[in-house]
Enzyme design. Structure first.
Site, PDB file in Angstrom:
ATOM      1  N   GLY A 311       0.826  -1.062   0.131  1.00  0.00           N
ATOM      2  CA  GLY A 311       0.224   0.092  -0.115  1.00  0.00           C
ATOM      3  C   GLY A 311       1.099   1.202   0.061  1.00  0.00           C
ATOM      4  O   GLY A 311       2.175   1.274  -0.120  1.00  0.00           O
ATOM      5  N   PHE A 315       3.502   9.068   3.599  1.00  0.00           N
ATOM      6  CA  PHE A 315       4.921   9.473   3.624  1.00  0.00           C
ATOM      7  C   PHE A 315       5.766   8.521   2.752  1.00  0.00           C
ATOM      8  O   PHE A 315       6.956   8.879   2.229  1.00  0.00           O
ATOM      9  CB  PHE A 315       5.564   9.107   4.866  1.00  0.00           C
ATOM     10  CG  PHE A 315       5.269   7.659   5.416  1.00  0.00           C
ATOM     11  CD1 PHE A 315       6.450   7.036   5.565  1.00  0.00           C
ATOM     12  CD2 PHE A 315       4.299   7.188   5.389  1.00  0.00           C
ATOM     13  CE1 PHE A 315       6.575   5.678   6.036  1.00  0.00           C
ATOM     14  CE2 PHE A 315       4.061   5.721   5.865  1.00  0.00           C
ATOM     15  CZ  PHE A 315       5.491   4.968   5.940  1.00  0.00           C
ATOM     16  N   LYS A 317       5.793   4.514   0.374  1.00  0.00           N
ATOM     17  CA  LYS A 317       5.336   3.165   0.007  1.00  0.00           C
ATOM     18  C   LYS A 317       5.480   2.178   0.935  1.00  0.00           C
ATOM     19  O   LYS A 317       6.251   2.325   1.909  1.00  0.00           O
ATOM     20  CB  LYS A 317       5.855   2.522  -1.174  1.00  0.00           C
ATOM     21  CG  LYS A 317       5.464   3.275  -2.426  1.00  0.00           C
ATOM     22  CD  LYS A 317       5.496   2.837  -3.566  1.00  0.00           C
ATOM     23  CE  LYS A 317       4.715   3.505  -4.711  1.00  0.00           C
ATOM     24  NZ  LYS A 317       4.971   3.259  -6.205  1.00  0.00           N
ATOM     25  N   LYS A 338       8.007   0.160   5.852  1.00  0.00           N
ATOM     26  CA  LYS A 338       7.544   1.405   5.484  1.00  0.00           C
ATOM     27  C   LYS A 338       8.747   2.299   4.979  1.00  0.00           C
ATOM     28  O   LYS A 338       9.567   2.761   5.905  1.00  0.00           O
ATOM     29  CB  LYS A 338       6.790   1.943   6.634  1.00  0.00           C
ATOM     30  CG  LYS A 338       5.612   1.315   6.886  1.00  0.00           C
ATOM     31  CD  LYS A 338       4.853   2.016   8.071  1.00  0.00           C
ATOM     32  CE  LYS A 338       3.382   1.107   8.205  1.00  0.00           C
ATOM     33  NZ  LYS A 338       2.483   1.757   9.188  1.00  0.00           N
ATOM     34  N   GLY A 389      -4.211  -6.882   6.458  1.00  0.00           N
ATOM     35  CA  GLY A 389      -3.968  -5.473   6.248  1.00  0.00           C
ATOM     36  C   GLY A 389      -4.723  -4.574   7.476  1.00  0.00           C
ATOM     37  O   GLY A 389      -5.169  -4.914   8.405  1.00  0.00           O
ATOM     38  N   ASP A 390      -5.226  -3.536   6.822  1.00  0.00           N
ATOM     39  CA  ASP A 390      -6.206  -2.547   7.761  1.00  0.00           C
ATOM     40  C   ASP A 390      -7.692  -3.044   8.203  1.00  0.00           C
ATOM     41  O   ASP A 390      -8.169  -3.879   7.355  1.00  0.00           O
ATOM     42  CB  ASP A 390      -5.811  -1.030   7.490  1.00  0.00           C
ATOM     43  CG  ASP A 390      -6.851  -0.803   6.157  1.00  0.00           C
ATOM     44  OD1 ASP A 390      -8.134  -0.854   6.602  1.00  0.00           O
ATOM     45  OD2 ASP A 390      -6.376  -0.635   5.121  1.00  0.00           O
ATOM     46  N   ASP A 444      -5.264   9.851  16.589  1.00  0.00           N
ATOM     47  CA  ASP A 444      -6.103   9.527  15.293  1.00  0.00           C
ATOM     48  C   ASP A 444      -6.432   8.125  15.281  1.00  0.00           C
ATOM     49  O   ASP A 444      -6.166   7.130  14.585  1.00  0.00           O
ATOM     50  CB  ASP A 444      -4.909   9.680  14.019  1.00  0.00           C
ATOM     51  CG  ASP A 444      -5.410   9.758  12.677  1.00  0.00           C
ATOM     52  OD1 ASP A 444      -6.622   9.414  12.616  1.00  0.00           O
ATOM     53  OD2 ASP A 444      -4.879   9.623  11.771  1.00  0.00           O
ATOM     54  N   ARG A 448      -9.170   2.659  10.331  1.00  0.00           N
ATOM     55  CA  ARG A 448      -8.087   2.486   9.266  1.00  0.00           C
ATOM     56  C   ARG A 448      -6.570   2.422   9.803  1.00  0.00           C
ATOM     57  O   ARG A 448      -5.724   2.091   9.137  1.00  0.00           O
ATOM     58  CB  ARG A 448      -8.336   3.602   8.285  1.00  0.00           C
ATOM     59  CG  ARG A 448      -7.887   5.089   9.112  1.00  0.00           C
ATOM     60  CD  ARG A 448      -8.151   6.174   8.240  1.00  0.00           C
ATOM     61  NE  ARG A 448      -8.160   7.234   9.111  1.00  0.00           N
ATOM     62  CZ  ARG A 448      -9.132   7.623   9.739  1.00  0.00           C
ATOM     63  NH1 ARG A 448     -10.214   7.275   9.628  1.00  0.00           N
ATOM     64  NH2 ARG A 448      -8.979   8.729  10.506  1.00  0.00           N
TER      65      ARG A 448
HETATM   66  P1  AMP Z   1       0.190   3.259   5.992  1.00  0.00           P
HETATM   67  O1  AMP Z   1       1.022   3.903   5.231  1.00  0.00           O
HETATM   68  O2  AMP Z   1       0.422   2.688   7.278  1.00  0.00           O
HETATM   69  O3  AMP Z   1      -1.351   3.814   5.992  1.00  0.00           O
HETATM   70  O4  AMP Z   1      -0.086   1.906   5.099  1.00  0.00           O
HETATM   71  C1  AMP Z   1      -0.668   1.593   3.815  1.00  0.00           C
HETATM   72  C2  AMP Z   1      -1.269   0.364   3.726  1.00  0.00           C
HETATM   73  O5  AMP Z   1      -0.206  -0.792   4.043  1.00  0.00           O
HETATM   74  C3  AMP Z   1      -2.449  -0.015   4.793  1.00  0.00           C
HETATM   75  O6  AMP Z   1      -3.763   0.528   4.581  1.00  0.00           O
HETATM   76  C4  AMP Z   1      -2.280  -1.332   4.979  1.00  0.00           C
HETATM   77  O7  AMP Z   1      -3.159  -2.155   4.179  1.00  0.00           O
HETATM   78  C5  AMP Z   1      -0.786  -1.748   4.694  1.00  0.00           C
HETATM   79  N1  AMP Z   1       0.076  -1.955   5.676  1.00  0.00           N
HETATM   80  C6  AMP Z   1       0.767  -1.038   6.618  1.00  0.00           C
HETATM   81  N2  AMP Z   1       1.231  -1.692   7.601  1.00  0.00           N
HETATM   82  C7  AMP Z   1       1.252  -3.135   7.407  1.00  0.00           C
HETATM   83  C8  AMP Z   1       1.842  -4.078   8.140  1.00  0.00           C
HETATM   84  N3  AMP Z   1       2.249  -3.989   9.410  1.00  0.00           N
HETATM   85  N4  AMP Z   1       1.226  -5.300   7.823  1.00  0.00           N
HETATM   86  C9  AMP Z   1       0.444  -5.485   6.768  1.00  0.00           C
HETATM   87  N5  AMP Z   1       0.110  -4.380   5.857  1.00  0.00           N
HETATM   88  C10 AMP Z   1       0.323  -3.224   6.131  1.00  0.00           C
END
Ligand code: AMP
Length: 590
Positions: A311, A315, A317, A338, A389-390, A444, A448
């Protein structure tokens, strides 16, 4: 050459001919009469492999009627590759190819000249095309490839008469870790560097180490001065942190949890007393919690192998990756990475600060943070991978509208039951009890920002980064500030006041989200209408499948007066009791 004889008989003597319009090979015919029978011989000279599988037909006709007979050509020839094109993105990424050969060719692949094993992430499929004779069309498919899959793919096809090969390029994605990365994500890349680069690197490192030693000396001096100041001022000094009260044992540590937020979170009155006190407190750089020193773990870039994108946040990918050497008892682990795109000096500092905060937070319902990867660009944070995921997406996928919302057209996994919803809520409450015990304010909290793992394990996993995909959940005020107004209590909307009590309000909204299978709060209203409703004291309605006991909890979170709201410990215990003994709920509306 090949000879085919069509022997006919009939009275009157029939007309005979071979259907030769679509033949590629050269040919001629010869007639021979044997009494009342006629042989029409078709002679193919220098047979072409293009005629393989051709249905050779002989037609004969007299006044009494027609007849025809057919024979299929079986021409053996060595393999030839008809085309192999560079990778192109169709529904999946595909390297298209077509090969021909009789006997049927065996196909294998090389990657950058070395043998390549097909997996479920890189697999071959043949696409039947009945109009194209023996030619086999196909694709080497890639499931969500990243830059690690970039390279040259050689198709090797052979049968017992001979073989052929051809090479195509797969350029799936630019290396998000940058070409100048000295170690790279692909092991072995570093060995191609020249000796001069290595010496240069060494010199750079010596320089960096000298600077680091200088900075460390400066930090020590600063620490000494600070300790003197703290001792003089007691607990209520500007920095507010005594060594024994670091990270949340003192009440004056109303720290706003802004991690991974990279400057998009709203400014607030407690920002100065909270976050900046951490920045100015040297002990913060290695957090101390429950008498344990905790320093940010550094993970080597060469230990990380990206798999695919999960996702994108505000900030940068998020990738699924495999990480080696994370724990002594496992060889490799799946992790979520991240990345921080376009890091400036200030976002780098935020990054460092966030990493330190995350290192300190350790709880079974807070997503596990493993460390940072800072050798090269982009900066990356390594988290445990949460398979589903979320939570917001998960709720929608397991609600009554799952079929409408499902993009992959696979059957939904079934609707969440009341005990499961309670289980989800209790786990988030447990994470919040922990944050509140550290006097952290999340600001927050929303579904989500929670993640779902194996076995319905739910963890608070995100602290303000999902603003891109869920941008409609936020209300932009002024320039870059985005506020999750639908989750905010009146005092946060009107005075930007964020406290443990405002987190409780948001928790009530999270409960509402869970029991509506992920609906957006006040979905029927625009942002300004929602603000008006909340500040006037209107409450979200009881969701249809929500038992009275749970709606009472929500209302306990939505008291206008922050001090009258329920405390998270009590909410958690009530939820645990309800998990053990779920209320019987009759959906009288059907
Ligand atoms: P974020 O930048 O944290 O909003 O992440 C974007 C997307 O990546 C989220 O909506 C999740 O679906 C996926 N994601 C983030 N962190 C994780 C994680 N630790 N494990 C699995 N998917 C994740």
């Amino acid at each position: 050459s090949l000879n085919f004889t069509c022997q006919v008989t009939g009275s009157p003597t029939p007309d005979v001919r071979w259907r030769t319009q679509n033949l590629t090979s050269q040919f001629y015919t010869q007639e021979q009469f044997w009494g009342s029978t006629l042989d029409l011989v078709l002679i193919l000279t220098n047979v072409s492999s293009m005629d393989n599988l051709h249905n050779l037909t002989c037609e004969a006709e007299n006044q009494a009627g027609p007849q025809e007979k057919m024979v299929q050509l079986d021409i053996e020839f060595p393999v030839k590759i008809i085309y192999l094109r560079n990778a192109e993105q169709q529904h999946h990424w595909c390297i298209p190819f077509a090969v021909d050969g009789n006997p049927e060719p065996e196909i294998s692949w090389l990657y950058n000249g070395a043998s390549f094993t097909l997996t479920r992430y890189a697999y071959m499929q043949l696409i039947p095309d009945s109009l194209d004779g023996s030619v086999k069309h196909g694709c080497l498919f890639f499931n969500k490839p990243t830059h690690v899959n970039n390279g040259f793919y050689t198709l090797v096809a052979r049968n017992r008469l001979g073989g052929a090969n051809a090479t195509a390029e797969g350029m799936f994605m630019n290396n998000p870790f940058g070409p100048s990365d000295p170690e790279g994500l692909i092991p072995g890349e570093a060995s191609t560097k020249s000796e001069m680069d290595v010496t240069e690197n060494l010199e750079n490192r010596v320089f960096v180490v000298s600077v680091a030693v200088g900075l460390a000396l400066f930090a020590c001096t600063f620490l000494l001065i600070l300790l003197v100041v703290i001792n003089k001022c007691g607990r209520h000094s500007k920095f507010g942190i005594h060594r024994s009260s670091v990270l949340g044992t003192g009440d004056d540590l109303a720290v706003s949890l802004r991690f991974l937020n990279f400057g998009t979170s709203p400014p607030s009155s407690d920002e100065d007393s909270g976050l900046s006190s951490f920045v100015e407190n040297p002990q913060y750089f290695c957090g101390i919690i429950k008498d344990k020193d905790m320093c940010v773990q550094h993970i080597k870039r060469q230990d990380i192998v990206l798999k695919w994108e999960l996702g994108e946040g505000a900030f940068g990918k998020v990738y699924l990756a495999e990480c080696a050497n994370l724990s002594p008892d496992t060889d490799k682990m799946l992790v979520a990475i991240k990345t921080l795109k376009d890091a400036t000096e200030s976002t780098r500092q935020d990054f460092q600060r966030e990493a330190e905060l995350l290192t300190v937070l350790q709880h079974q319902h807070i997503v596990r943070f493993y460390g940072v990867c800072t050798d090269g660009e982009p900066l990356a944070m390594v988290f445990e991978y949460m398979r589903h995921g979320d939570l917001n997406r998960f709720l929608r996928a397991h609600g009554p509208d799952a079929r409408i919302l499902d993009e992959s057209h696979t059957p939904p996994l079934g609707q969440l039951t009341l005990p499961q919803m309670l289980q989800i809520a209790a786990q988030i409450a447990s994470g919040m009890v922990y944050l509140a015990s550290l006097h952290f304010v999340h600001r927050d909290l929303a579904t989500r920002n929670c993640l779902v793992g194996e076995g319905l394990v739910v963890k608070i996993g995100d602290f303000g980064m999902s603003r891109d995909i869920y941008s409609t959940d936020y209300y932009r005020v002024g320039g870059r500030t985005m506020l999750p107004i639908r989750w905010m209590p009146p005092e946060s909307i009107m005075y930007r006041k964020f406290t443990t009590e405002s987190d409780i309000w948001s928790f009530g909204v999270v409960l509402w989200e869970i029991f509506t299978y992920g609906k957006q709060p006040w979905y029927q209203l625009s942002n300004s209408e929602a603000i008006e409703c909340i500040t006037q004291g209107r409450e979200l309605e009881r969701p249809r499948t929500c038992p009275k006991e749970i709606y009472l909890l929500m209302q306990g979170c939505w008291q206008r007066e922050p001090q009258q709201r329920m405390v998270i410990k009590d909410i958690h215990s009530r939820l645990l009791a309800l998990v053990k003994n779920p209320p019987v709920y009759l959906d009288i509306l059907g």
